[in-house]
Scaffold this motif. Sequence first.
Motif, PDB file in Angstrom:
ATOM      1  N   TRP A  25     -24.742 -28.272 -40.399  1.00 15.36           N
ATOM      2  CA  TRP A  25     -23.363 -27.786 -40.429  1.00 15.36           C
ATOM      3  C   TRP A  25     -22.414 -28.852 -39.910  1.00 15.36           C
ATOM      4  O   TRP A  25     -21.369 -29.099 -40.485  1.00 15.36           O
ATOM      5  CB  TRP A  25     -23.215 -26.525 -39.594  1.00 15.36           C
ATOM      6  N   ARG A  26     -22.775 -29.481 -38.803  1.00 17.93           N
ATOM      7  CA  ARG A  26     -21.917 -30.518 -38.212  1.00 17.93           C
ATOM      8  C   ARG A  26     -21.749 -31.678 -39.182  1.00 17.93           C
ATOM      9  O   ARG A  26     -20.649 -32.183 -39.376  1.00 17.93           O
ATOM     10  CB  ARG A  26     -22.511 -30.996 -36.894  1.00 17.93           C
ATOM     11  N   HIS A  27     -22.838 -32.089 -39.801  1.00 17.51           N
ATOM     12  CA  HIS A  27     -22.801 -33.201 -40.754  1.00 17.51           C
ATOM     13  C   HIS A  27     -21.895 -32.875 -41.947  1.00 17.51           C
ATOM     14  O   HIS A  27     -21.193 -33.750 -42.460  1.00 17.51           O
ATOM     15  CB  HIS A  27     -24.218 -33.524 -41.227  1.00 17.51           C
ATOM     16  N   LYS A  28     -21.879 -31.618 -42.376  1.00 15.81           N
ATOM     17  CA  LYS A  28     -21.086 -31.188 -43.532  1.00 15.81           C
ATOM     18  C   LYS A  28     -19.666 -30.771 -43.154  1.00 15.81           C
ATOM     19  O   LYS A  28     -18.881 -30.399 -44.026  1.00 15.81           O
ATOM     20  CB  LYS A  28     -21.777 -30.015 -44.232  1.00 15.81           C
ATOM     21  N   GLY A  29     -19.332 -30.794 -41.868  1.00 13.34           N
ATOM     22  CA  GLY A  29     -17.987 -30.395 -41.443  1.00 13.34           C
ATOM     23  C   GLY A  29     -17.804 -28.892 -41.400  1.00 13.34           C
ATOM     24  O   GLY A  29     -16.680 -28.395 -41.475  1.00 13.34           O
ATOM     25  N   TYR A  30     -18.885 -28.171 -41.281  1.00 17.02           N
ATOM     26  CA  TYR A  30     -18.879 -26.713 -41.248  1.00 17.02           C
ATOM     27  C   TYR A  30     -19.363 -26.289 -39.865  1.00 17.02           C
ATOM     28  O   TYR A  30     -19.864 -27.084 -39.096  1.00 17.02           O
ATOM     29  CB  TYR A  30     -19.830 -26.192 -42.344  1.00 17.02           C
ATOM     30  N   GLY A  31     -19.198 -25.038 -39.532  1.00 15.85           N
ATOM     31  CA  GLY A  31     -19.729 -24.542 -38.262  1.00 15.85           C
ATOM     32  C   GLY A  31     -18.721 -24.625 -37.141  1.00 15.85           C
ATOM     33  O   GLY A  31     -17.586 -25.071 -37.322  1.00 15.85           O
ATOM     34  N   PRO A  32     -19.126 -24.182 -35.971  1.00 18.05           N
ATOM     35  CA  PRO A  32     -18.216 -24.173 -34.819  1.00 18.05           C
ATOM     36  C   PRO A  32     -17.864 -25.589 -34.375  1.00 18.05           C
ATOM     37  O   PRO A  32     -18.618 -26.540 -34.596  1.00 18.05           O
ATOM     38  CB  PRO A  32     -19.003 -23.423 -33.740  1.00 18.05           C
ATOM     39  N   CYS A  33     -16.724 -25.712 -33.742  1.00 14.37           N
ATOM     40  CA  CYS A  33     -16.230 -26.986 -33.237  1.00 14.37           C
ATOM     41  C   CYS A  33     -17.139 -27.498 -32.117  1.00 14.37           C
ATOM     42  O   CYS A  33     -17.485 -26.748 -31.205  1.00 14.37           O
ATOM     43  CB  CYS A  33     -14.812 -26.782 -32.718  1.00 14.37           C
ATOM     44  N   ALA A  34     -17.520 -28.765 -32.226  1.00 13.53           N
ATOM     45  CA  ALA A  34     -18.365 -29.397 -31.201  1.00 13.53           C
ATOM     46  C   ALA A  34     -17.629 -30.587 -30.611  1.00 13.53           C
ATOM     47  O   ALA A  34     -16.739 -31.156 -31.237  1.00 13.53           O
ATOM     48  CB  ALA A  34     -19.684 -29.854 -31.811  1.00 13.53           C
ATOM     49  N   ARG A  35     -18.012 -30.939 -29.417  1.00 18.41           N
ATOM     50  CA  ARG A  35     -17.454 -32.108 -28.745  1.00 18.41           C
ATOM     51  C   ARG A  35     -18.597 -33.030 -28.368  1.00 18.41           C
ATOM     52  O   ARG A  35     -19.675 -32.572 -28.017  1.00 18.41           O
ATOM     53  CB  ARG A  35     -16.719 -31.686 -27.475  1.00 18.41           C
ATOM     54  N   LYS A  36     -18.339 -34.329 -28.447  1.00 23.12           N
ATOM     55  CA  LYS A  36     -19.341 -35.297 -27.998  1.00 23.12           C
ATOM     56  C   LYS A  36     -19.019 -35.662 -26.557  1.00 23.12           C
ATOM     57  O   LYS A  36     -17.911 -36.066 -26.249  1.00 23.12           O
ATOM     58  CB  LYS A  36     -19.316 -36.537 -28.872  1.00 23.12           C
ATOM     59  N   ILE A  37     -19.984 -35.476 -25.713  1.00 21.30           N
ATOM     60  CA  ILE A  37     -19.880 -35.886 -24.318  1.00 21.30           C
ATOM     61  C   ILE A  37     -20.970 -36.934 -24.135  1.00 21.30           C
ATOM     62  O   ILE A  37     -22.159 -36.601 -24.104  1.00 21.30           O
ATOM     63  CB  ILE A  37     -20.040 -34.691 -23.362  1.00 21.30           C
ATOM     64  N   GLY A  38     -20.529 -38.187 -24.079  1.00 27.30           N
ATOM     65  CA  GLY A  38     -21.504 -39.273 -24.130  1.00 27.30           C
ATOM     66  C   GLY A  38     -22.127 -39.272 -25.510  1.00 27.30           C
ATOM     67  O   GLY A  38     -21.432 -39.294 -26.511  1.00 27.30           O
ATOM     68  N   ARG A  39     -23.415 -39.164 -25.563  1.00 30.84           N
ATOM     69  CA  ARG A  39     -24.088 -39.091 -26.867  1.00 30.84           C
ATOM     70  C   ARG A  39     -24.592 -37.688 -27.175  1.00 30.84           C
ATOM     71  O   ARG A  39     -25.384 -37.487 -28.094  1.00 30.84           O
ATOM     72  CB  ARG A  39     -25.232 -40.090 -26.921  1.00 30.84           C
ATOM     73  N   HIS A  40     -24.134 -36.716 -26.414  1.00 27.66           N
ATOM     74  CA  HIS A  40     -24.602 -35.341 -26.559  1.00 27.66           C
ATOM     75  C   HIS A  40     -23.527 -34.459 -27.184  1.00 27.66           C
ATOM     76  O   HIS A  40     -22.349 -34.572 -26.859  1.00 27.66           O
ATOM     77  CB  HIS A  40     -24.990 -34.768 -25.195  1.00 27.66           C
ATOM     78  N   LEU A  41     -23.957 -33.553 -28.067  1.00 32.21           N
ATOM     79  CA  LEU A  41     -23.052 -32.560 -28.635  1.00 32.21           C
ATOM     80  C   LEU A  41     -22.982 -31.364 -27.701  1.00 32.21           C
ATOM     81  O   LEU A  41     -24.014 -30.878 -27.224  1.00 32.21           O
ATOM     82  CB  LEU A  41     -23.569 -32.063 -29.987  1.00 32.21           C
ATOM     83  N   ARG A  42     -21.783 -30.890 -27.476  1.00 35.03           N
ATOM     84  CA  ARG A  42     -21.597 -29.706 -26.637  1.00 35.03           C
ATOM     85  C   ARG A  42     -20.605 -28.773 -27.308  1.00 35.03           C
ATOM     86  O   ARG A  42     -19.639 -29.204 -27.933  1.00 35.03           O
ATOM     87  CB  ARG A  42     -21.101 -30.086 -25.240  1.00 35.03           C
ATOM     88  N   TYR A  43     -20.862 -27.487 -27.160  1.00 34.31           N
ATOM     89  CA  TYR A  43     -20.043 -26.443 -27.760  1.00 34.31           C
ATOM     90  C   TYR A  43     -19.517 -25.525 -26.670  1.00 34.31           C
ATOM     91  O   TYR A  43     -20.262 -25.164 -25.754  1.00 34.31           O
ATOM     92  CB  TYR A  43     -20.881 -25.593 -28.727  1.00 34.31           C
ATOM     93  N   ARG A  44     -18.265 -25.130 -26.786  1.00 33.05           N
ATOM     94  CA  ARG A  44     -17.734 -24.102 -25.892  1.00 33.05           C
ATOM     95  C   ARG A  44     -18.158 -22.751 -26.460  1.00 33.05           C
ATOM     96  O   ARG A  44     -17.957 -22.494 -27.656  1.00 33.05           O
ATOM     97  CB  ARG A  44     -16.212 -24.171 -25.827  1.00 33.05           C
ATOM     98  N   PRO A  45     -18.743 -21.889 -25.663  1.00 30.78           N
ATOM     99  CA  PRO A  45     -19.155 -20.572 -26.166  1.00 30.78           C
ATOM    100  C   PRO A  45     -18.002 -19.819 -26.831  1.00 30.78           C
ATOM    101  O   PRO A  45     -18.212 -19.157 -27.850  1.00 30.78           O
ATOM    102  CB  PRO A  45     -19.653 -19.845 -24.914  1.00 30.78           C
ATOM    103  N   ASP A  46     -16.799 -19.947 -26.298  1.00 29.15           N
ATOM    104  CA  ASP A  46     -15.645 -19.267 -26.902  1.00 29.15           C
ATOM    105  C   ASP A  46     -15.382 -19.770 -28.320  1.00 29.15           C
ATOM    106  O   ASP A  46     -15.009 -18.994 -29.204  1.00 29.15           O
ATOM    107  CB  ASP A  46     -14.388 -19.471 -26.049  1.00 29.15           C
TER     108      ASP A  46
END
Length: 57
Positions: A25-46
């Motif tokens: 989903w992330r690769h295709k630009g679909y799905g919930p918004c994610a943030r990169k923190i360093g080299r890690h993907l993180r999602y806000r539950p909200d």
Amino acid sequence: MIRTLWGPEDVASYLKVPVATVYQWRHKGYGPCARKIGRHLRYRPDDVEAWVVGLEV
């Protein structure tokens, strides 16, 4: 109060989909918004919950 951020595994568990699906989903630009923190993907539950609500027809 800030809730704990989720990793892709947490999102997959919450949505009951494979972790690979979350990455696709992330690769295709679909799905919930994610943030990169360093080299890690993180999602806000909200953000994940808002994305699910937005899928309703």
